[in-house]
Design a protein around this motif. Structure first.
Motif, PDB file in Angstrom:
ATOM      1  N   LEU A 145       0.814  -1.221   0.000  1.00 16.50           N
ATOM      2  CA  LEU A 145       0.000   0.000   0.000  1.00 16.50           C
ATOM      3  C   LEU A 145       0.850   1.275   0.000  1.00 16.50           C
ATOM      4  N   VAL A 146       2.132   1.151   0.259  1.00 16.74           N
ATOM      5  CA  VAL A 146       3.043   2.285   0.066  1.00 16.74           C
ATOM      6  C   VAL A 146       3.303   2.434  -1.425  1.00 16.74           C
ATOM      7  N   LYS A 147       3.528   1.312  -2.091  1.00 18.61           N
ATOM      8  CA  LYS A 147       3.780   1.309  -3.536  1.00 18.61           C
ATOM      9  C   LYS A 147       2.511   1.602  -4.339  1.00 18.61           C
ATOM     10  N   ASN A 148       1.355   1.229  -3.784  1.00 15.17           N
ATOM     11  CA  ASN A 148       0.057   1.371  -4.459  1.00 15.17           C
ATOM     12  C   ASN A 148      -0.928   2.028  -3.490  1.00 15.17           C
ATOM     13  N   PRO A 149      -0.817   3.342  -3.296  1.00 15.67           N
ATOM     14  CA  PRO A 149      -1.617   4.018  -2.268  1.00 15.67           C
ATOM     15  C   PRO A 149      -3.129   3.860  -2.418  1.00 15.67           C
ATOM     16  N   ASN A 150      -3.604   3.557  -3.600  1.00 15.54           N
ATOM     17  CA  ASN A 150      -5.042   3.362  -3.802  1.00 15.54           C
ATOM     18  C   ASN A 150      -5.406   1.887  -3.880  1.00 15.54           C
ATOM     19  N   GLY A 151      -4.503   1.027  -3.423  1.00 13.32           N
ATOM     20  CA  GLY A 151      -4.739  -0.405  -3.469  1.00 13.32           C
ATOM     21  C   GLY A 151      -5.799  -0.849  -2.478  1.00 13.32           C
ATOM     22  N   TYR A 152      -6.260  -2.068  -2.647  1.00  7.62           N
ATOM     23  CA  TYR A 152      -7.338  -2.634  -1.833  1.00  7.62           C
ATOM     24  C   TYR A 152      -6.878  -2.904  -0.404  1.00  7.62           C
ATOM     25  N   THR A 153      -7.721  -2.571   0.537  1.00  5.67           N
ATOM     26  CA  THR A 153      -7.552  -2.996   1.924  1.00  5.67           C
ATOM     27  C   THR A 153      -8.920  -3.121   2.569  1.00  5.67           C
ATOM     28  N   CYS A 154      -9.045  -4.088   3.455  1.00  4.52           N
ATOM     29  CA  CYS A 154     -10.288  -4.234   4.222  1.00  4.52           C
ATOM     30  C   CYS A 154     -10.032  -3.880   5.685  1.00  4.52           C
ATOM     31  N   HIS A 155      -8.873  -3.311   5.969  1.00  8.01           N
ATOM     32  CA  HIS A 155      -8.508  -2.976   7.343  1.00  8.01           C
ATOM     33  C   HIS A 155      -8.619  -1.481   7.606  1.00  8.01           C
ATOM     34  N   PHE A 156      -9.137  -1.174   8.755  1.00  8.44           N
ATOM     35  CA  PHE A 156      -9.203   0.206   9.224  1.00  8.44           C
ATOM     36  C   PHE A 156      -9.374   0.163  10.730  1.00  8.44           C
ATOM     37  N   VAL A 157      -9.054   1.235  11.393  1.00  7.87           N
ATOM     38  CA  VAL A 157      -9.168   1.282  12.846  1.00  7.87           C
ATOM     39  C   VAL A 157     -10.636   1.471  13.205  1.00  7.87           C
ATOM     40  N   ARG A 158     -11.194   0.460  13.846  1.00  7.71           N
ATOM     41  CA  ARG A 158     -12.609   0.498  14.245  1.00  7.71           C
ATOM     42  C   ARG A 158     -12.800   1.217  15.576  1.00  7.71           C
ATOM     43  N   PHE A 159     -11.819   1.070  16.462  1.00  9.96           N
ATOM     44  CA  PHE A 159     -11.845   1.698  17.781  1.00  9.96           C
ATOM     45  C   PHE A 159     -10.501   2.378  17.967  1.00  9.96           C
ATOM     46  N   ASP A 160     -10.495   3.662  18.283  1.00 11.61           N
ATOM     47  CA  ASP A 160      -9.223   4.375  18.395  1.00 11.61           C
ATOM     48  C   ASP A 160      -8.526   4.049  19.722  1.00 11.61           C
ATOM     49  N   ASP A 161      -7.356   4.652  19.930  1.00  9.86           N
ATOM     50  CA  ASP A 161      -6.560   4.341  21.112  1.00  9.86           C
ATOM     51  C   ASP A 161      -7.304   4.610  22.417  1.00  9.86           C
ATOM     52  N   SER A 162      -8.220   5.568  22.412  1.00 10.11           N
ATOM     53  CA  SER A 162      -8.965   5.866  23.635  1.00 10.11           C
ATOM     54  C   SER A 162      -9.926   4.716  24.002  1.00 10.11           C
ATOM     55  N   GLU A 163     -10.163   3.805  23.058  1.00 11.85           N
ATOM     56  CA  GLU A 163     -11.061   2.673  23.304  1.00 11.85           C
ATOM     57  C   GLU A 163     -10.302   1.353  23.460  1.00 11.85           C
ATOM     58  N   SER A 164      -9.071   1.454  23.939  1.00  8.56           N
ATOM     59  CA  SER A 164      -8.224   0.291  24.143  1.00  8.56           C
ATOM     60  C   SER A 164      -8.946  -0.751  24.990  1.00  8.56           C
ATOM     61  N   PHE A 165      -8.756  -2.015  24.655  1.00 10.77           N
ATOM     62  CA  PHE A 165      -9.311  -3.108  25.435  1.00 10.77           C
ATOM     63  C   PHE A 165      -8.528  -3.325  26.735  1.00 10.77           C
ATOM     64  N   LEU A 166      -7.341  -2.731  26.824  1.00 10.14           N
ATOM     65  CA  LEU A 166      -6.476  -2.943  27.983  1.00 10.14           C
ATOM     66  C   LEU A 166      -6.776  -1.996  29.140  1.00 10.14           C
ATOM     67  N   ARG A 167      -7.706  -1.071  28.962  1.00 12.36           N
ATOM     68  CA  ARG A 167      -8.018  -0.111  30.041  1.00 12.36           C
ATOM     69  C   ARG A 167      -9.072  -0.623  30.965  1.00 12.36           C
TER      70      ARG A 167
END
Length: 167
Positions: A145-167
């Protein structure tokens, strides 16, 4: 000389996972590849049983295995069997390849926290698999995705750092 550690995970297409993990504090390198399958020297077109995964090299003074897993459970859907986005099949399973008993126990603990949070619609199906040889993927998959910035991905951050499971 600093002592770095490595973590091995799978959670769908390796391109998107690598792209998100490379930006995490404490991560010093990433590599995509195949793990947990039936043949030696797997390739994109011949990797029976292997998951598309990533090797994460990290600085344990800046992040921990549990913190990496926390992010992992926030950037892919760990409740779908052999599926992420449009990708399906065992190559796209959610798996943690633990290298020792400590990692296995920590992974189980994080999974419990994720399940207890109720943030996902159902229970985690991520498998815990003993570490096996990590086979680097072909060069054209590395940093895709560095070489192909518009390439396919199904990953994204669903919960940001403030929603850590470790808290």
């Amino acid at each position: 000389m600093k002592e770095y550690k490595k973590a091995y995970i799978a959670g769908g297409c390796f391109w998107g996972m690598e792209d998100l993990f490379r930006k995490r504090p404490g991560v010093v390198a990433t590599e995509v590849g195949y793990q947990g399958g039936q043949n030696k020297n797997p390739t994109y077109h011949n990797h029976p049983g292997h998951a598309e995964g990533i090797e994460i090299t990290y600085d344990p003074e800046k992040t921990s295995f549990k913190e990496l897993l926390d992010f992992y459970f926030r950037m892919h859907d760990p409740t779908t069997v052999n599926r992420q986005g449009n990708d399906s099949g065992s190559s796209y399973r959610s798996a943690i390849f633990y290298q020792n008993e400590e990692e296995r126990v920590e992974a189980e603990e994080v999974i419990r926290l994720v399940d207890q949070s109720g943030k996902w619609p159902s229970k985690v199906v991520t498998t815990l698999e003993p570490w096996t040889t990590f086979w680097p993927a072909e060069d054209y998959h590395q940093d895709y995705l560095v070489k192909n910035p518009n390439g396919y991905t199904c990953h994204f951050v669903r919960f940001d750092d403030s929603e850590s499971f470790l808290r």
